[in-house]
Motif scaffolding. Sequence first.
Motif, PDB file in Angstrom:
ATOM      1  N   PHE A 299     -11.506 -21.723 -24.410  1.00 35.68           N
ATOM      2  CA  PHE A 299     -10.845 -23.029 -24.534  1.00 35.68           C
ATOM      3  C   PHE A 299     -10.141 -23.450 -23.249  1.00 35.68           C
ATOM      4  CE2 PHE A 299     -11.231 -21.866 -28.993  1.00 35.68           C
ATOM      5  CZ  PHE A 299     -11.508 -23.072 -29.609  1.00 35.68           C
TER       6      PHE A 299
ATOM      7  N   SER B 135     -11.256 -26.783 -21.302  1.00 34.09           N
ATOM      8  CA  SER B 135     -11.041 -28.043 -22.025  1.00 34.09           C
ATOM      9  C   SER B 135      -9.558 -28.361 -22.167  1.00 34.09           C
ATOM     10  CB  SER B 135     -11.707 -27.984 -23.407  1.00 34.09           C
ATOM     11  OG  SER B 135     -11.128 -26.956 -24.191  1.00 34.09           O
ATOM     12  N   ILE B 136      -8.719 -27.334 -22.402  1.00 34.14           N
ATOM     13  CA  ILE B 136      -7.278 -27.572 -22.537  1.00 34.14           C
ATOM     14  C   ILE B 136      -6.685 -27.956 -21.182  1.00 34.14           C
ATOM     15  CG2 ILE B 136      -5.069 -26.487 -23.053  1.00 34.14           C
ATOM     16  CD1 ILE B 136      -6.712 -27.233 -25.516  1.00 34.14           C
TER      17      ILE B 136
ATOM     18  N   ASP C 129     -10.035 -20.396 -34.393  1.00 36.70           N
ATOM     19  CA  ASP C 129     -10.831 -21.426 -33.725  1.00 36.70           C
ATOM     20  C   ASP C 129     -10.589 -22.796 -34.366  1.00 36.70           C
ATOM     21  OD1 ASP C 129     -13.401 -21.736 -31.814  1.00 36.70           O
ATOM     22  OD2 ASP C 129     -13.693 -22.982 -33.595  1.00 36.70           O
TER      23      ASP C 129
ATOM     24  N   LYS D 218      -8.693 -26.065 -32.541  1.00 41.10           N
ATOM     25  CA  LYS D 218      -9.419 -27.333 -32.450  1.00 41.10           C
ATOM     26  C   LYS D 218      -8.707 -28.455 -33.196  1.00 41.10           C
ATOM     27  CE  LYS D 218     -14.045 -25.366 -31.781  1.00 41.10           C
ATOM     28  NZ  LYS D 218     -15.375 -25.086 -32.406  1.00 41.10           N
TER      29      LYS D 218
END
Length: 474
Positions: free
Chosen positions: A161, A164-165, A200, A204
């Motif tokens: 992640f 994207s974070i 997960d 999200k």
Amino acid sequence: MRFLPVFLDLKAGPVVLIGAGELLRAKLRVLAAAGARIRVHAIDGNQDLGLSPEDAARIEIATGDPLTADLAGVIAIVCAGASDVGVAMSVRAKALGLPVNVMDDLEHSSFIFPAIVDRGDVVVAVGTGGTSPVVARRVREKIEALLPARIGELAEFIGGFRKSINERIAEFPLRRRFWERVIDGPIGASVLAGRKGEADAALKAIADPSEFARADKPEGSVALVGAGPGDPDLLTIKALRALQDADIVFHDELVSGEILDRIRRDTTRVPVGRRVGKPGIGQDAINKRMIEAAQAGQRVVRLKGGDPFVFGRGGEEVEALRAAGIAYSIIPGITAGLGGAADFEVPLTYRHEATRITFLTAHKARDAEVVDWSTLTDTKMTVVVYMGMTAAPAIRAGLFAAGRSPETPVGVFARVTRPDAQGVIGTLRDLPELVRRTHGGPAILIIGDVVRHAGSLRRQTPNQIISDLLDAAE
């Protein structure tokens, strides 16, 4: 610090391994486990390296003199059991600027192998400058015990992640705060508990990572932790970590002081259990206080003697936490029946003698009266009774009425696994008297032929032990 810890990229090129015998094979296993491409010079001519087909695919068996071999693209040289060849290879490697390790020879080594804790994406290296590999291994063992088994999975999860974070949170401090909240909160706990799918979905579901990072109130959680029967060394590693991480611990009265000493010093401790004959605050009040603490953002531990799910009301507490939407985890402990059996060497099962076990609780006489004793008369069944001291006469009467023999061996084991543990054995006929001779609880009763196999009845004199055995035989 003579040696700087570094991590070598094993994808950058092959490692040359030179040597002979078991020392060569031991280093080969280490390098293969790390995923290295390896070029092996076995100077004794023995090419039986004992590797799996998967590992063997990354290994090249080299021929010829390693002192004249082409070293283009090589990233490191390791000599194990290479004798004088290792010294000569060290000279050549240093002339070419290649890192070299000659096993047990600091003078000719430019790097050394640390003791390694391998958790996948998380690797810890422990070194002593080559002075004492045994000390390094001991330190590694301590670290192995402290690190969660799935810490590498947590690192891998975050790595999936991270890009994207990072694109959604521009400020580095805020980004760091985001990951701290993920790791320290329920998402990280879910990964460490093996519930990666749940973690997960939760990550999200965070609509605004920046807002999540700025939130003043941290997410609280509750861990139901089994303290075991008393010996602090029987706490699981996971239980110790929970006690060290907790902001507040609600503990039973019977949890030993030695176990409470394992709680972090600045953690709030709240006794909520009850002793025989003394009122407690009640289960509903315990549930309410746990939930309120978690809703306030605290990391809560509910510390229970034995195991939370063996006569510990852990199921009721889980249901309350579920209903309140509180994140929780369950850390089992050694239940008193198993701890006592091990402490006094009573095998709860024994081939051809005992093939079934029943655990039951009989806190008071009326508890014993509602037990269907007719199901517990099989001589191949071991019966383990919790909290049965007060109800001992009723337990005996129930088993007698159901047809269990008065000569059935019985053991009463008090304060099991603690320094003042005491055990007495006899027959079902003598059960109330055996209870009186233990001088206080808590105690478990073990009923069945397996009691004949009891070993050390600690804290008793030889004459007492002989007397107990004679009682059981009469």
